[in-house]
Motif scaffolding. Structure first.
Motif, PDB file in Angstrom:
ATOM      1  N   TYR A  33       0.837  -1.205   0.000  1.00 15.22           N
ATOM      2  CA  TYR A  33       0.000   0.000   0.000  1.00 15.22           C
ATOM      3  C   TYR A  33       0.871   1.253   0.000  1.00 15.22           C
ATOM      4  CZ  TYR A  33       0.832  -0.174   5.087  1.00 15.22           C
ATOM      5  OH  TYR A  33       1.413  -0.224   6.328  1.00 15.22           O
ATOM      6  N   GLN A  90      -5.177   3.083   1.069  1.00 16.58           N
ATOM      7  CA  GLN A  90      -4.947   1.826   0.343  1.00 16.58           C
ATOM      8  C   GLN A  90      -4.823   0.654   1.309  1.00 16.58           C
ATOM      9  OE1 GLN A  90      -1.659   1.964  -2.426  1.00 16.58           O
ATOM     10  NE2 GLN A  90      -2.903   2.952  -4.007  1.00 16.58           N
ATOM     11  N   LYS A  91      -4.187   0.860   2.438  1.00 15.61           N
ATOM     12  CA  LYS A  91      -4.053  -0.211   3.437  1.00 15.61           C
ATOM     13  C   LYS A  91      -5.442  -0.629   3.931  1.00 15.61           C
ATOM     14  CE  LYS A  91      -2.216  -1.426   7.945  1.00 15.61           C
ATOM     15  NZ  LYS A  91      -1.708  -0.976   9.217  1.00 15.61           N
TER      16      LYS A  91
END
Length: 182
Positions: free
Chosen positions: A105, A110-111
């Motif tokens: 990420y 995104q994570k």
């Protein structure tokens, strides 16, 4: 025409030739580069070094995509459903840490999305998903002969036996996300 909203996704699903070929067919994907990431040795690694399994790097692709056309969520769903995210350090006959399933990420969002997608897809698999979710680190572009491998070597045996079935799966599961789809 709206402006492009270019973003980057970095994923590894075994051999980068496979994941590269898959994402080159996806609508909204601007560029796919095969490379290496996640290792623990200094300097730019070579393919030969990566294949030893001793550098800690994974074969990955870096996907530049237009988020106005395809979402990061869609990128991850395609990724997670076109390789086997339940085999640790292995994709088919390819074995070793360099073939691990991994999502790198680039920011906290995104994570978060990666963790949600893994959780949502876990019920579709008989075995536990082992895909690693890690912060993006240095990405090293692979050697020229590894770029556009499937496009440049469609008659190579590996392409027919390993990549073609992944592309068939992509076309079956995600036909609406392919270039040329309406």
């Amino acid at each position: 025409m709206t402006a492009k909203n270019l973003q980057i996704a970095t994923v590894g699903g075994g051999c980068f030739w496979c994941t590269e070929a898959v994402f080159q067919e996806v609508k909204g994907v601007e560029k796919v580069i095969s490379g290496y990431s996640g290792g623990n040795v200094p300097g730019k690694p070579t393919y030969r070094e990566i294949c030893s399994g001793l550098t800690g790097h994974a074969e990955v692709i870096q996907v530049t995509f237009n988020a106005n056309v395809i979402t990061y969520e869609d990128i991850l769903v395609i990724f997670m459903t076109t390789h086997d995210p339940t085999t640790l350090n292995q994709q088919g006959a390819d074995r070793g840490t360099q073939y691990r399933s991994v999502i790198y990420y680039h920011d906290y969002k995104q994570k978060e999305i990666a963790e949600i997608i893994i959780k949502e897809l876990s019920s579709y698999y008989e075995d536990q998903i082992v895909t690693e979710v890690s912060e993006a680190v240095t990405f090293y572009e692979a050697e020229k002969e590894h770029q556009d491998f499937y496009k440049n070597n469609p008659d190579y045996g590996y392409c027919g036996f390993v990549i073609d079935p992944k592309l068939a799966k992509l076309r079956k599961l995600h036909s609406d996300k392919l270039k040329g789809a309406k």
